[in-house]
Design an enzyme around this catalytic site. Structure first.
Site, mmCIF file in Angstrom:
data_model
loop_
_atom_site.group_PDB
_atom_site.id
_atom_site.type_symbol
_atom_site.label_atom_id
_atom_site.label_comp_id
_atom_site.label_asym_id
_atom_site.label_seq_id
_atom_site.Cartn_x
_atom_site.Cartn_y
_atom_site.Cartn_z
ATOM 1 N N GLU A 114 -1.212 -0.377 7.728
ATOM 2 C CA GLU A 114 -2.611 -1.045 8.936
ATOM 3 C C GLU A 114 -2.337 -2.361 9.845
ATOM 4 O O GLU A 114 -0.562 -1.827 10.394
ATOM 5 C CB GLU A 114 -3.151 -2.453 7.920
ATOM 6 C CG GLU A 114 -2.562 -2.749 7.003
ATOM 7 C CD GLU A 114 -3.010 -3.985 5.700
ATOM 8 O OE1 GLU A 114 -3.528 -3.055 5.582
ATOM 9 O OE2 GLU A 114 -2.434 -4.852 5.541
ATOM 10 N N ARG A 163 -0.941 -5.013 -6.194
ATOM 11 C CA ARG A 163 -0.953 -6.231 -6.009
ATOM 12 C C ARG A 163 0.318 -6.521 -7.421
ATOM 13 O O ARG A 163 0.635 -5.972 -8.352
ATOM 14 C CB ARG A 163 -2.495 -6.835 -6.986
ATOM 15 C CG ARG A 163 -2.653 -7.461 -5.435
ATOM 16 C CD ARG A 163 -4.235 -7.801 -6.366
ATOM 17 N NE ARG A 163 -5.101 -7.335 -5.562
ATOM 18 C CZ ARG A 163 -6.467 -7.318 -5.932
ATOM 19 N NH1 ARG A 163 -6.601 -7.197 -7.984
ATOM 20 N NH2 ARG A 163 -7.633 -7.150 -6.062
ATOM 21 N N HIS A 199 3.455 -6.876 1.745
ATOM 22 C CA HIS A 199 2.834 -8.240 2.477
ATOM 23 C C HIS A 199 2.005 -9.372 1.929
ATOM 24 O O HIS A 199 1.284 -9.124 0.761
ATOM 25 C CB HIS A 199 2.754 -7.970 3.613
ATOM 26 C CG HIS A 199 1.425 -6.538 3.150
ATOM 27 N ND1 HIS A 199 1.762 -5.439 2.851
ATOM 28 C CD2 HIS A 199 0.184 -6.892 3.672
ATOM 29 C CE1 HIS A 199 0.397 -5.065 2.314
ATOM 30 N NE2 HIS A 199 -0.383 -5.925 2.921
ATOM 31 N N HIS A 237 0.812 -1.566 0.395
ATOM 32 C CA HIS A 237 0.046 -0.013 -0.121
ATOM 33 C C HIS A 237 1.257 1.081 0.326
ATOM 34 O O HIS A 237 1.878 1.246 0.795
ATOM 35 C CB HIS A 237 -1.003 -0.186 1.303
ATOM 36 C CG HIS A 237 -1.546 -1.667 1.412
ATOM 37 N ND1 HIS A 237 -2.474 -1.752 0.659
ATOM 38 C CD2 HIS A 237 -1.952 -2.634 2.613
ATOM 39 C CE1 HIS A 237 -2.528 -2.660 0.921
ATOM 40 N NE2 HIS A 237 -2.328 -3.256 2.491
#
Ligand code: M6D
Length: 645
Positions: free
Chosen positions: A430, A508, A488, A413
């Site tokens: 996050e 992605r 991740h 992200h």
């Protein structure tokens, strides 16, 4: 917290009130000669100084509650007449003044009505919906609450001009222009005139007093001075008869008496009761005559009570989940006590708290049921989210449960910096808390040290790209901090509670060759992902941001309570609390807080009511919610998130 101003004839009181409690109050001389605006600006400065002691500014308050003498149009926030005090109040735009000077909303009311509101909500008026208040001071102020509503009338002086009820035809000239008003015949300002006009005054001991007030009149009468005794008889007769007339007009259940005269309540109350018994309809059966509970501060409390409706609405909020079917969804969510919607694809994500243009959390319980989080924030941003929050700003966080039946994509992200270069991108840091997992479930986070951005890019189609990542075997209760720009992938077989910045931007780099039923792969965003990565790897920042479980740190004497910090960054503060029995959450921290029930059903008590939070549910405690106590019947954990102070 509400800033309050009570503009009196002699002094202006000001202060800060929170949930019906005076935090601090002070007073400053009224300066009608200098003009109202100058005086109000000075009072705002004084309130701001009070706020500083709490590390706040006046602009952090919910609003300004202002009381003024005279007739007040509380709908349009105007003073209609002042009866010789602050001449320039008439026509003054209080609302704009407050907005320009402080950015705050203002409510205004007449001072006698304000004092009654203070007593009604927080003092001698509590428990009755038909209350009258009479204040015997320099003048005589009255106000009436009938069936729980302040009496207003067609010109806003309904119930307010009891001091100007005519008690003597053709009597003494009153300040209001009429003759024979109650005030002109027996009030603080009329007493010296009455005394001086009395035939016995020249031989009275009252003559030696520089000030002739209620106190002096009653003291001299007590000592046997004929003139004072006659004035006392005269006043009590008029006051008693006036009260009887008020009873006949307004039919109150309770009359609250305030003002300087009430310093002699022991003498005054029985005399009034006697007159009521002799003269009132049904002898005043059931009527309660009581002394004001807040003789000095009812106005301050009443000014704050002008915001009371907004004050009381908050309670712990639970929401309908927003479910997201995904190609990789699983079945671990089914273990939680909830009914999942039918869907052709498995549910991958349950959005627990969300305020996004396309997705909204809706309240399920209480009087706010059905309202979306956006609607709540729009109507009271600081009350829901916290200090300084604006109505047009979204809720800062998004909480999800991720049910990974299969591996999620390998992804990254963007952070704030990268978002400057990619249109439509929103930053997303996050954190994850592992709720449940299948044996051997894994988490990949962070690229191995020494791997260059170039090398990583070359491997995006290689199934062994996993080897370039740090991998961890899942453990229940484990947490990971995934700082934006960290590569991740959540492995299949994990059920994860996620707290993240409010964003839906994911880049992605690999979806492991997966295709849907029609044989179509999902979109990849390698260029954007590399833009995020270069930032990280170029700066040689450590790739992995795993937070190892810290040792439990008992924070109180209660050894049953254990807290550990899971994540602390500029966007959120997340902790795990393990306890059995009750814990009281801190109030007035200036921010909301969320509580996720990890192990069992919980109950939250707030404002004398009880709210259920089911196992697996997230509850939002609004910033301006009262004190909340969380009860767990058995040893349980909660994950609690808030924005950092
Ligand atoms: O792009 P996919 O593979 O569907 O994964 C998207 C999901 O990834 C997880 O790591 C989290 O960041 C989720 O908030 C996000 O929705």
């Amino acid at each position: 917290m509400i800033a309050v101003i009570d503009l009196g004839g002699t002094n202006t009181k000001y202060g800060l009130v929170e949930s019906g409690k005076i935090i601090v109050a002070n007073s400053t001389p009224a300066e009608p000669q200098d003009g109202l605006e100058k005086h109000l600006n000075k009072v705002v400065k004084l309130i701001n100084d009070l706020c500083k002691d709490f590390g706040k500014k006046i602009s952090n308050c919910q609003g300004i509650g202002l009381l003024s003498t005279g007739t007040v149009n509380s709908k349009d926030m105007l003073v209609l007449s002042t009866n010789e005090k602050y001449d320039d109040a008439k026509g003054f735009n209080f609302k704009n003044w407050a907005l320009e000077k402080t950015g705050l909303e203002l409510r205004i009311e007449n001072d006698a009505k304000g004092a009654l509101l203070g007593e009604y909500h927080y003092g001698a008026g509590q428990g009755s919906d038909n209350v009258m208040m009479i204040t015997f001071g320099t003048g005589i102020g009255t106000a009436v609450i009938s069936e729980g509503q302040l009496l207003t009338g067609s010109n806003f002086f309904g119930g307010n001009l009891g001091g100007h009820m005519i008690v003597k035809t053709g009597g003494r000239k009153c300040t209001c222009g009429a003759r024979g008003c109650l005030e002109a015949e027996a009030s603080g300002w009329a007493l010296p005139i009455i005394a001086k006009e009395h035939p016995l005054f020249s031989s009275s001991s009252l003559k030696n007093e520089t000030v002739i007030g209620f106190k002096e009149m009653l003291e001299h009468a007590e000592k046997g001075d004929e003139c004072a005794i006659d004035i006392r008889r005269h006043c009590f007769q008029i006051w008693g008869e006036a009260i009887v007339s008020y009873i006949h007009l307004f039919d109150p259940e309770r009359i609250i008496l305030g003002g300087g005269l009430m310093n002699s309540a022991d003498l005054v109350l029985p005399l009034f009761e006697k007159t009521i018994k002799e003269m009132a309809w049904s002898q005043g059966k059931g009527l309660q005559l009581v002394k004001a509970e807040h003789p000095d501060n009812a106005g301050i409390l009443g000014a704050a009570a002008l915001f009371k409706n907004e004050d009381k609405a908050y309670y712990p909020l639970t929401f309908e989940q927003v479910y997201k079917p995904t190609i990789w969804g699983g079945e671990l969510l089914q273990k939680l006590p909830r009914t999942l919607p039918e869907s052709s694809m498995p549910i991958g994500e349950s959005w627990e708290i969300v305020d996004r243009p396309d997705d909204q959390s809706r309240v399920v319980t209480g009087e706010l049921a059905g309202k979306s989080l956006r609607e709540l924030i729009q109507s009271d941003p600081e009350g829901i989210v916290g200090d300084g929050h604006q109505a047009n700003q979204p809720f800062p966080l998004l909480m999800k449960i991720i049910d990974a039946g299969q591996d999620l994509s390998l992804q990254v992200h963007p952070d704030e910096e990268t978002c400057k270069y990619i249109e439509g991108a929103e930053p997303k840091t996050e954190m994850w808390y592992v709720l449940d997992h299948k044996p051997e479930a894994e988490i990949l986070t962070g690229i191995q040290e020494g791997v260059s951005a170039e090398q990583f890019r070359k491997s995006v189609n290689d199934p062994n790209i996993k080897d370039l990542m740090h991998s961890y075997t899942s453990e229940q209760g484990q947490s990971f901090f995934i700082k934006a720009t960290t590569m991740h992938a959540i492995g299949g077989g994990n059920l994860i509670y996620e707290v993240q910045q409010n964003s839906d931007t994911t880049y992605r780099v690999s979806d492991w060759g997966r295709v849907d039923k029609e044989g179509n792969p999902r979109e990849l965003h390698v260029d954007q992902a590399m833009a995020c990565l270069e930032h990280t790897l170029g700066n040689k920042k450590p790739g992995a941001h795993r937070i190892m479980p810290l040792a439990f740190t008992p924070l109180t004497h209660n050894s049953e309570l254990k807290r550990r910090q899971l994540a602390l960054c500029e966007h959120f503060h997340v902790e795990e609390i393990e306890f059995e029995g009750a814990i009281t959450l801190p109030v007035n921290t200036g921010t909301f807080q969320t509580v996720y029930a990890v192990d069992s059903d919980l109950r939250i008590e707030c404002g004398g009511k009880s709210y259920a939070v089911k196992h697996g549910q997230t509850c939002l405690i609004p910033a301006k919610c009262g004190e909340c106590t969380v009860y767990a019947p058995v040893k349980s954990r909660v994950v609690s998130a808030k924005t950092p102070a």
